[in-house]
Design an enzyme around this catalytic site. Sequence first.
Site, PDB file in Angstrom:
ATOM      1  N   TYR A  35       0.844  -1.205   0.000  1.00  0.00           N
ATOM      2  CA  TYR A  35       0.000   0.000   0.000  1.00  0.00           C
ATOM      3  C   TYR A  35       0.880   1.256   0.000  1.00  0.00           C
ATOM      4  O   TYR A  35       0.588   2.242  -0.679  1.00  0.00           O
ATOM      5  CB  TYR A  35      -0.937  -0.023   1.221  1.00  0.00           C
ATOM      6  N   SER A  49      -3.178  13.105   7.930  1.00  0.00           N
ATOM      7  CA  SER A  49      -4.098  12.928   6.795  1.00  0.00           C
ATOM      8  C   SER A  49      -5.557  12.932   7.257  1.00  0.00           C
ATOM      9  O   SER A  49      -5.862  12.530   8.377  1.00  0.00           O
ATOM     10  CB  SER A  49      -3.779  11.586   6.126  1.00  0.00           C
ATOM     11  N   GLN A 106      -4.243  17.729   6.876  1.00  0.00           N
ATOM     12  CA  GLN A 106      -4.513  17.670   5.428  1.00  0.00           C
ATOM     13  C   GLN A 106      -5.989  17.401   5.195  1.00  0.00           C
ATOM     14  O   GLN A 106      -6.576  16.506   5.805  1.00  0.00           O
ATOM     15  CB  GLN A 106      -3.672  16.545   4.790  1.00  0.00           C
ATOM     16  N   TYR A 115      -9.125  16.547   2.460  1.00  0.00           N
ATOM     17  CA  TYR A 115      -9.696  16.180   1.167  1.00  0.00           C
ATOM     18  C   TYR A 115     -11.093  16.775   1.120  1.00  0.00           C
ATOM     19  O   TYR A 115     -11.833  16.664   2.118  1.00  0.00           O
ATOM     20  CB  TYR A 115      -9.850  14.665   1.046  1.00  0.00           C
ATOM     21  N   THR A 163      -5.561  19.042  -0.301  1.00  0.00           N
ATOM     22  CA  THR A 163      -5.091  18.191  -1.404  1.00  0.00           C
ATOM     23  C   THR A 163      -6.073  18.265  -2.564  1.00  0.00           C
ATOM     24  O   THR A 163      -7.272  18.027  -2.403  1.00  0.00           O
ATOM     25  CB  THR A 163      -4.926  16.736  -0.907  1.00  0.00           C
ATOM     26  N   LYS A 202      -1.937  21.337  -2.163  1.00  0.00           N
ATOM     27  CA  LYS A 202      -1.084  20.186  -2.514  1.00  0.00           C
ATOM     28  C   LYS A 202      -1.585  19.501  -3.782  1.00  0.00           C
ATOM     29  O   LYS A 202      -2.791  19.265  -3.923  1.00  0.00           O
ATOM     30  CB  LYS A 202      -1.104  19.199  -1.339  1.00  0.00           C
ATOM     31  N   HIS A 226       1.163  13.030  -5.938  1.00  0.00           N
ATOM     32  CA  HIS A 226       0.639  12.087  -4.945  1.00  0.00           C
ATOM     33  C   HIS A 226       1.537  10.845  -4.858  1.00  0.00           C
ATOM     34  O   HIS A 226       1.073   9.724  -4.645  1.00  0.00           O
ATOM     35  CB  HIS A 226      -0.793  11.683  -5.317  1.00  0.00           C
ATOM     36  N   ARG A 250       0.748   7.930  -7.286  1.00  0.00           N
ATOM     37  CA  ARG A 250      -0.407   7.093  -6.921  1.00  0.00           C
ATOM     38  C   ARG A 250      -1.682   7.530  -7.620  1.00  0.00           C
ATOM     39  O   ARG A 250      -2.734   6.944  -7.422  1.00  0.00           O
ATOM     40  CB  ARG A 250      -0.635   7.168  -5.411  1.00  0.00           C
TER      41      ARG A 250
HETATM   42  C1  LIG Z   1       0.668   5.225   1.662  1.00  0.00           C
HETATM   43  C2  LIG Z   1       0.424   6.629   1.230  1.00  0.00           C
HETATM   44  C3  LIG Z   1      -0.739   7.254   1.619  1.00  0.00           C
HETATM   45  C4  LIG Z   1      -0.975   8.581   1.244  1.00  0.00           C
HETATM   46  N1  LIG Z   1      -2.088   9.218   1.696  1.00  0.00           N
HETATM   47  C5  LIG Z   1      -2.256  10.534   1.438  1.00  0.00           C
HETATM   48  C6  LIG Z   1      -3.327  11.260   2.017  1.00  0.00           C
HETATM   49  O1  LIG Z   1      -4.103  10.719   2.796  1.00  0.00           O
HETATM   50  N2  LIG Z   1      -3.451  12.569   1.700  1.00  0.00           N
HETATM   51  C7  LIG Z   1      -2.584  13.205   0.847  1.00  0.00           C
HETATM   52  O2  LIG Z   1      -2.740  14.394   0.593  1.00  0.00           O
HETATM   53  N3  LIG Z   1      -1.554  12.542   0.296  1.00  0.00           N
HETATM   54  C8  LIG Z   1      -1.363  11.229   0.582  1.00  0.00           C
HETATM   55  N4  LIG Z   1      -0.289  10.579   0.058  1.00  0.00           N
HETATM   56  C9  LIG Z   1       0.662  11.294  -0.784  1.00  0.00           C
HETATM   57  C10 LIG Z   1       1.759  11.907   0.083  1.00  0.00           C
HETATM   58  O3  LIG Z   1       1.264  12.959   0.864  1.00  0.00           O
HETATM   59  C11 LIG Z   1       2.900  12.473  -0.775  1.00  0.00           C
HETATM   60  O4  LIG Z   1       2.365  13.344  -1.743  1.00  0.00           O
HETATM   61  C12 LIG Z   1       3.705  11.378  -1.474  1.00  0.00           C
HETATM   62  O5  LIG Z   1       3.823  10.255  -0.649  1.00  0.00           O
HETATM   63  C13 LIG Z   1       5.082  11.901  -1.836  1.00  0.00           C
HETATM   64  O6  LIG Z   1       5.819  10.944  -2.515  1.00  0.00           O
HETATM   65  P1  LIG Z   1       6.856   9.931  -1.799  1.00  0.00           P
HETATM   66  O7  LIG Z   1       6.016   8.879  -1.171  1.00  0.00           O
HETATM   67  O8  LIG Z   1       7.658   9.417  -2.933  1.00  0.00           O
HETATM   68  O9  LIG Z   1       7.631  10.716  -0.774  1.00  0.00           O
HETATM   69  C14 LIG Z   1      -0.032   9.251   0.433  1.00  0.00           C
HETATM   70  C15 LIG Z   1       1.135   8.592   0.044  1.00  0.00           C
HETATM   71  C16 LIG Z   1       1.377   7.312   0.449  1.00  0.00           C
HETATM   72  C17 LIG Z   1       2.665   6.640   0.043  1.00  0.00           C
END
Ligand SMILES: Cc1cc2nc3c(=O)[nH]c(=O)nc-3n(C[C@H](O)[C@H](O)[C@H](O)COP(=O)(O)O)c2cc1C
Length: 384
Positions: free
Chosen positions: A25, A107, A128, A130, A156, A252, A276, A279
């Site tokens: 995940y 988050s 953060q 949504y 975000t 963001k 993100h 993702r």
């Molecule tokens: C497991 C996971 C869950 C995430 N959940 C959120 C979230 O709930 N809200 C959000 O704005 N970004 C979320 N993100 C994105 C992160 O805030 C961030 O943009 C991203 O992880 C940066 O890239 P990196 O993982 O390569 O450092 C998530 C990232 C990961 C890996």
Amino acid sequence: MPVITSIADLRALARKRVPRAIFDYADRGSYDEVTLRGNRTDFESIRFRQRVAVDVSHQSLATTIVGQPVAMPVAIAPTGLAGLFHRNGEIEGARAAHAFGVPFCLSTVSICSIEDVQAAVDKPFWFQLYLMRDRGFNAELIGRAQAANCSALVLTLDLQMQGVRRQDIKNGLSVPPRLTLRNALEIAARPAWVWGVLFGKRRTFGNLAGRTPGSKSLVTLSQWIAAQFDPTVSWKDVEWVRKQWPGKLILKGILDAEDARIAATTGADAIVVSNHGGRQLDGAPSTICALPAVAEAIGGRCEVLFDGGIQCGQDVLKALALGARGCFIGKSFLYGLAAMGRAGVTKTLELLRDELAVTLGLAGLSDVRSVDRRILYEPPRAER
Ligand SMILES: Cc1cc2nc3c(=O)[nH]c(=O)nc-3n(C[C@H](O)[C@H](O)[C@H](O)COP(=O)(O)O)c2cc1C
């Protein structure tokens, strides 16, 4: 205990400590993971100028992010479900970040709630948001963040639809996690995780109590998210949030210069150049590729923050050189958390700090605030 010399070592340890569905995940991206890979490989193709005979004996990594003093230009990114990587993961992450002197961002879809974290830490953290279809609920969350004295709101914008992470579907990731015939052996091999998380008090979405569809698979959860998260979100909604939230506001998910120009007019204090973590939109440019044009479009009207692919101090320095004031870490935070809880997050931060300091010095600088594009190597024409 293995010797930890890098975030890659923490990642390897994390893989052993948490069930595969949880590790994947964090580790995997959407669709074919082109953007996920690009976030790393594009960093690797950037080179520093090696400078010598400069006194770098007095170094400073301290700076500010949205006016807040930080020990180094790094913040913990909001990551959903962090509390499934370690018991009370968000609380442990916030404690590690605060002791180190960097911001922690909680988050919307965390396991520990806003109130849980507030009760456990003694410094303000960031929240953060949504945007969901139910604007009343958004207002409620903003009110809760204000009541908890959060010092910044990170809105975000890149989840108006959800990118598909195929591995999560294959793994049958569920919230709360469940012991099934399929994962029994693997889970049994991770007793510390079973004791800490599976038998822990907090195992589902802390901020959404009473709103989620109960103990369901992530497939059902994705459908729920699709139903809740608002695909109509527009710049008018950003205006609405700006009016609701009097404190520091960070937008963001800005990856495009045209969006950056609009974002700069919203009254936000900062934007985060982000895809993100690879993702969401697969096929989008890596963040390090997108950064220079976004920073130029912002033109100093607000701060430019960055995330995506940061796994060593050298990456932080490259992002600063290309226009970022600070960097969020997502996966690197979760690897540390999964590997060793709060001590692991501290280890992640220490590794980044030490790598950043040495790299800064070898590039001939003492103060992180003086970093700019001149530290990067421009290959002679024939080499390009
Ligand atoms: C497991 C996971 C869950 C995430 N959940 C959120 C979230 O709930 N809200 C959000 O704005 N970004 C979320 N993100 C994105 C992160 O805030 C961030 O943009 C991203 O992880 C940066 O890239 P990196 O993982 O390569 O450092 C998530 C990232 C990961 C890996």
